[in-house]
Design an enzyme around this catalytic site. Structure first.
Site, PDB file in Angstrom:
ATOM      1  N   SER A 101      32.116  49.782  48.310  1.00 35.09           N
ATOM      2  CA  SER A 101      31.987  48.779  47.626  1.00 35.09           C
ATOM      3  C   SER A 101      32.337  47.406  48.108  1.00 35.09           C
ATOM      4  O   SER A 101      32.101  46.199  47.345  1.00 35.09           O
ATOM      5  CB  SER A 101      33.029  48.735  46.389  1.00 35.09           C
ATOM      6  N   LYS A 137      29.453  44.887  48.125  1.00 34.60           N
ATOM      7  CA  LYS A 137      29.226  44.169  46.915  1.00 34.60           C
ATOM      8  C   LYS A 137      29.497  42.614  47.129  1.00 34.60           C
ATOM      9  O   LYS A 137      28.826  41.757  46.562  1.00 34.60           O
ATOM     10  CB  LYS A 137      30.063  44.550  45.681  1.00 34.60           C
ATOM     11  N   TYR A 190      21.034  50.115  47.218  1.00 36.91           N
ATOM     12  CA  TYR A 190      22.415  49.990  46.791  1.00 36.91           C
ATOM     13  C   TYR A 190      23.139  51.367  47.755  1.00 36.91           C
ATOM     14  O   TYR A 190      24.043  50.851  48.375  1.00 36.91           O
ATOM     15  CB  TYR A 190      22.523  50.345  45.375  1.00 36.91           C
ATOM     16  N   TYR A 247      38.954  46.006  40.838  1.00 31.59           N
ATOM     17  CA  TYR A 247      38.484  46.989  39.788  1.00 31.59           C
ATOM     18  C   TYR A 247      39.788  46.560  38.470  1.00 31.59           C
ATOM     19  O   TYR A 247      40.366  45.584  38.423  1.00 31.59           O
ATOM     20  CB  TYR A 247      38.541  48.391  39.984  1.00 31.59           C
ATOM     21  N   VAL A 272      35.671  52.868  48.102  1.00 30.27           N
ATOM     22  CA  VAL A 272      35.971  54.091  47.805  1.00 30.27           C
ATOM     23  C   VAL A 272      36.132  54.821  49.546  1.00 30.27           C
ATOM     24  O   VAL A 272      36.766  56.108  49.512  1.00 30.27           O
ATOM     25  CB  VAL A 272      35.220  55.071  47.041  1.00 30.27           C
TER      26      VAL A 272
HETATM   27  N1  GLN Z   1      28.866  53.950  46.626  1.00 31.06           N
HETATM   28  C1  GLN Z   1      30.139  53.885  45.890  1.00 31.06           C
HETATM   29  C2  GLN Z   1      29.518  54.073  44.387  1.00 31.06           C
HETATM   30  O1  GLN Z   1      28.540  53.524  44.032  1.00 31.06           O
HETATM   31  C3  GLN Z   1      30.792  52.620  45.881  1.00 31.06           C
HETATM   32  C4  GLN Z   1      31.954  52.722  44.829  1.00 31.06           C
HETATM   33  C5  GLN Z   1      33.230  52.051  45.681  1.00 31.06           C
HETATM   34  O2  GLN Z   1      33.291  51.959  46.749  1.00 31.06           O
HETATM   35  N2  GLN Z   1      33.897  51.904  44.700  1.00 31.06           N
HETATM   36  O3  GLN Z   1      30.077  55.139  43.761  1.00 31.06           O
END
Ligand code: GLN
Length: 312
Positions: free
Chosen positions: A68, A71, A193, A245, A263
């Site tokens: 993530s 992003k 993505y 988050y 994550v």
């Molecule tokens: N690729 C992961 C997902 O879409 C990224 C989520 C994350 O790092 N929080 O679930």
């Protein structure tokens, strides 16, 4: 451990590393099967300053997928591709207070809440310009290269693992398609993505990417411009309010600097005009933030007085 400049920073990093390496709380992400294979003991911390000094401790060369944290940078690319006003019609800037993968859109506007949660990130990814899937991927890889200062690659195992299990993200994309928030082929947007999330980086790369944001969009090592400086305030604002988050409020209060987690266990944090921080430790708490990563940043912020609203 490595040092390319002289500063008390390295001592602080060594201290924090030895203090928290025995902390075993949390679990590695397992909803993407490939991510569950990681060694949970990996741990590294890196600081890159805007004048190009690097301080790093632990497993700083270990590669992992950026997840993530991507992003942040894709949001910057979408802003460059379409401008602020258009991007705002497709994705909001409001924190959700919900989990990163919540399948929710703003009641009224039908936009995803912000670009730092999955729904918003899939929407920004779908905005990336390019003639076909390959050109769009190459544009993102080229963007990463500017921030990092070397070529990067997609880890095919993590990418295919997530593509074949990412039904929640697929559901989110379908919901946005239903409301006309995504218009290109959604399988293609989801592939891009999943690919952007599966790019391999190390802890040092994270710090340099964060330092590039701290340095008005210019990579402090290569001096290359990675993103137009006029979008730095957009990027840092949403990181500050939405980057962690449903822990974003507490983070803003305690740590007080724009940040983003992923994550796989990475965190980047940006001290504007000063430095970028990267931490990597795969054990995650219940909100999908790295346990040691959060601790290290809380303590770094305190010890170095980094909170943006600290009275100095
Ligand atoms: N690729 C992961 C997902 O879409 C990224 C989520 C994350 O790092 N929080 O679930």
């Amino acid at each position: 451990d490595r040092e390319t400049g002289s500063s008390p920073f390295l001592e602080v990093l060594k201290d924090l590393h030895s203090q928290y390496k025995s902390l075993q709380e949390g679990t590695v992400a397992n909803y993407i099967p490939e991510l569950a294979k990681v060694n949970p003991n990996l741990f590294s911390i890196c600081i890159a300053t805007v004048d190009g000094q690097i301080y790093e401790v632990g497993d700083y060369q270990q590669l992992f997928t950026i997840q993530s944290i991507s992003k942040v940078f894709i949001y910057g690319q979408a802003l460059e591709d379409h401008g602020r006003d258009y991007v705002l019609t497709r994705v909001g800037v409001e924190p959700t207070g919900d989990a990163f993968n919540a399948i929710i859109l703003d009641e009224q506007s039908k936009r995803p809440y912000n670009p730092m949660v999955n729904a918003g990130a899939i929407a920004t990814t779908s905005l990336i310009k390019g003639n076909g899937a390959t050109e769009r991927l190459n544009r993102l890889l080229e963007m990463y290269r500017r921030y990092i200062g070397r070529d990067v690659f997609v880890d095919i195992s993590v990418f295919t693992s997530e593509r074949s299990t990412g039904h929640r993200n697929r559901a989110t994309a379908h919901l946005m398609l239903n409301f006309g928030m995504i218009d290109q082929n959604i399988e293609e947007a989801l592939d891009l993505y999943f690919q952007q999330c599966s790019v391999m980086v190390n802890c040092r790369d994270l710090a340099v990417m964060a330092a590039t944001l701290a340095n008005k969009g210019v990579n402090p090592i290569t001096k290359e411009k990675a993103v137009d400086s006029c979008y730095i305030k957009d990027i840092l604002s949403v990181m500050y309010t939405c980057g962690m988050y449903n822990f974003a409020g507490e983070w803003a209060y305690k740590v007080g600097i724009p940040a983003k987690s992923g994550v796989s266990g990475g965190i980047i944090a940006v001290v504007p005009g000063q430095m970028g921080i990267g931490v990597f430790s795969p054990l995650l708490d219940g909100r999908a933030n790295s346990v040691r990563g959060v601790k290290v940043c809380e303590e770094l912020s305190q010890r170095l007085g980094l909170h943006l609203f600290e009275c100095k």
